[in-house]
Write a protein that holds these residues in place. Sequence first.
Motif, PDB file in Angstrom:
ATOM      1  N   LYS A   1      55.090  83.452  51.357  1.00  0.00           N
ATOM      2  CA  LYS A   1      55.633  83.952  52.757  1.00  0.00           C
ATOM      3  C   LYS A   1      56.992  84.302  52.756  1.00  0.00           C
ATOM      4  O   LYS A   1      57.656  84.675  53.685  1.00  0.00           O
ATOM      5  CB  LYS A   1      55.358  82.933  53.802  1.00  0.00           C
TER       6      LYS A   1
ATOM      7  N   SER B   1      62.284  73.041  51.274  1.00  0.00           N
ATOM      8  CA  SER B   1      61.137  73.667  50.691  1.00  0.00           C
ATOM      9  C   SER B   1      60.968  75.313  50.680  1.00  0.00           C
ATOM     10  O   SER B   1      61.631  75.763  51.431  1.00  0.00           O
ATOM     11  CB  SER B   1      59.669  73.217  51.047  1.00  0.00           C
TER      12      SER B   1
ATOM     13  N   ASP C   1      58.305  78.715  50.385  1.00  0.00           N
ATOM     14  CA  ASP C   1      56.987  79.144  50.061  1.00  0.00           C
ATOM     15  C   ASP C   1      57.174  80.766  49.760  1.00  0.00           C
ATOM     16  O   ASP C   1      57.507  81.647  50.427  1.00  0.00           O
ATOM     17  CB  ASP C   1      56.303  79.315  51.618  1.00  0.00           C
TER      18      ASP C   1
END
Length: 117
Positions: free
Chosen positions: A75, A70, A72
């Motif tokens: 971030k 995954s 982000d």
Amino acid sequence: QVELVESGGDMVQAGGCLRLSCASSGSIARINVMGWYRQAPGKQRELVAAIRKSGSTNYADSVKGRFTISRDNAKNTVYLQMNSLEPEDTAVYYCNAVMYYPPGDYWGQGTQVTVSS
């Protein structure tokens, strides 16, 4: 130039889980493909999982159903959730980033994952 720093490697027992993180020095939103590779002693480096800017993913057959990649973007970090770990998963895990324009292929320094039986 993109710098990648992996973390999260550890020694666990078979059946356990780990989450690896790959932090980028820059925005990963502009990176076309980010992937996790691994290299076991005496073996070639192999692709474990990859995620594209579109969010599409692909996995090595050996980890399908156990690992999840995954990203982000907020971030600037990509993760590899590893469940049901097996001794055969023991390797150094590397983060990779590929950019199409300007072209670039970047690697982290690696993080060790050891799974004991």
